[in-house]
Design an enzyme around this catalytic site. Structure first.
Site, mmCIF file in Angstrom:
data_model
loop_
_atom_site.group_PDB
_atom_site.id
_atom_site.type_symbol
_atom_site.label_atom_id
_atom_site.label_comp_id
_atom_site.label_asym_id
_atom_site.label_seq_id
_atom_site.Cartn_x
_atom_site.Cartn_y
_atom_site.Cartn_z
ATOM 1 N N GLY A 210 59.123 65.282 -18.526
ATOM 2 C CA GLY A 210 57.690 65.199 -18.247
ATOM 3 C C GLY A 210 57.343 65.905 -16.953
ATOM 4 C CG ASN A 211 53.865 67.476 -16.269
ATOM 5 O OD1 ASN A 211 52.861 66.899 -15.860
ATOM 6 N ND2 ASN A 211 53.944 67.990 -17.491
ATOM 7 N NE ARG A 212 55.214 64.107 -8.382
ATOM 8 C CZ ARG A 212 55.098 64.374 -7.087
ATOM 9 N NH1 ARG A 212 55.731 65.414 -6.577
ATOM 10 N NH2 ARG A 212 54.367 63.618 -6.312
#
Ligand code: CTP
Length: 408
Positions: A210-212
């Protein structure tokens, strides 16, 4: 030290009055001096002691209290912003007709600052032609009347008519205090499609890449566009925030799902904003079972390329459609943040590219942002550090100017 912004909080007599306590709290915590102006009916839901304790100001509902002070004139003249939440059908009707039979409605006539109404009522009352006309009248006069949220109402029923979340109202209030001209009704009739959040690419049933991205910037865009009159659709990828009031919500988990949702909805949009952070790669074969460290899977992370959604949206764009991309850049030996942004804008072919400087705790999972909005015509607008709603308003200003040029 500058004086705190003065906000009048009008509270109508609806069950959502209890949510105005939270709104009052959010406004005072962000440094505003808030004077609550409940109606008599509002006090049947939440008593004067609550408003006085939370605001530090006495409250009155009529113009016969502290007469020598002429409170309705003093309050209206000195206010930087009036927020009415909940705005009941009755309050909207009184405001539209210029009635002044209590302190709140009299003050609505003396105030010359921006007026923000957050309606809450039963769906039938919101849909009634009388209410629609009153809302149209108030909007025509320059007041900002939000669309209510869709969801659970007083009892077991649900539908449009819920008060937008206090955090959303507070966000728009802050925007108006920073920029009183930030919410013109210039996007009425414009269909805006926004992707928000960040994709998650499953590796197995437990893990993902995922990412932030939290979705805050995309949701701020949705909220500001809706307040400016746009018909807003949002494709949310893994966002844990309350839905922006008035927006049609679609969900996507992975980049491929986001790709399908965005391309499916694009044909009906006049403006498309790709604010979501999309994974460029995904695990090629997501495992059915949890990967065990001693399970003998030789190389569980083989990657496959995801589609570039923004590039495809640009390629299939209709005449007149405006496409906006985002770029999170850090700068490196090859060039600074803006140089990378210019190159990306040329590569992607969109009309506008919003370039954020990221790293060192900037942009992700926080309420603030700073950016340069680069346009394909070579111009740029710098937006200094501030709330994401302010950047959203600047992006929509640039969009609105281009819509105007294309229409003209
Ligand atoms: N984007 C997209 N599809 C992808 C990757 C990105 O639509 N597979 C969109 C993002 O939503 C954003 C823009 O493209 O609006 C730029 O995203 P960014 O991650 O900065 O760009 P990349 O294309 O991934 O470029 P690079 O990895 O070279 O920085």
């Amino acid at each position: 030290m500058t004086a705190p912004p003065r906000v009048l909080l009008g509270i109508g007599g609806g069950i959502a009055a209890y949510k105005a306590c939270e709104l009052l709290r959010l406004l005072t915590e962000s440094g505003c001096d808030v004077q609550p102006l409940p109606t008599d009916s509002a006090l049947r839901f939440v008593g004067a002691a609550t408003w006085e304790a939370l605001s530090g100001h006495p409250v009155a509902t009529d113009v016969w209290t502290a007469v020598p002070d002429v409170p309705h004139v003093r309050l209206g003249r000195n206010a930087d912003l009036v927020v009415v939440a909940p705005a009941t059908a009755d309050l909207l009707a009184k405001a539209a007709h210029g009635r002044a039979d209590d302190l709140l409605t009299a003050t609505l006539l003396t105030a010359r600052c921006p007026l923000l109404y957050a309606p809450a009522m039963h769906t039938e009352m919101w849909d009634h032609p009388a209410t629609r006309d009153n809302v149209a009248t108030l909007r025509r006069r320059g007041a900002i009347v939000l669309d209510p949220a869709v969801g659970r109402l007083t009892g077991a029923d649900s539908g449009p008519g819920r008060l937008p979340e206090p955090a959303e109202i507070a966000d728009l209030a802050q925007l108006l205090l920073a920029r009183p001209d930030a919410l013109p009704r210039d996007l009425a009739g414009v269909r805006v499609l926004i992707s928000a959040g960040g994709t998650r690419e499953p590796l197995d049933p437990v893990r993902f890449f995922g990412n932030r991205s939290s979705g805050r910037q995309g949701y701020a865009l949705a909220r500001v566009a809706a307040a400016r009159g746009a018909t807003v659709s949002v494709v949310a990828a893994n966002v844990a925030l309350p839905d922006p009031a008035g927006a049609r919500m679609l969900r996507a988990g992975t980049a491929e799902q986001l790709h399908e949702a965005m391309l499916g909805a694009a044909a009906d949009a006049d403006v498309i904003v790709m604010a979501a952070a999309v994974a460029d790669f995904r695990p090629r074969d997501a495992r059915q079972h949890k990967i065990k460290k001693d399970g003998g899977d030789p190389d569980p992370v083989v990657l496959a390329r995801n589609p570039d959604i923004l590039t495809e949206l640009v390629r299939s764009r209709r005449t007149g459609q405006i496409v906006v991309g985002f770029a999170a850049e850090t700068g490196d030996a090859e060039g600074d943040v803006v140089a990378h942004g210019r190159a990306k804008l040329a590569r992607k072919g969109c009309d506008l590219l919003v370039v954020n400087a990221v790293g060192d705790g900037r942009a992700f999972e926080v309420g603030t942002n700073e950016a340069v909005i680069l346009a394909a015509d070579g111009t740029s607008v710098e937006v200094t550090h501030g709330p994401k709603a302010r950047l959203a308003a600047a992006i929509l200003d640039a969009v609105s100017a281009r819509l105007g040029e294309r229409a003209g």
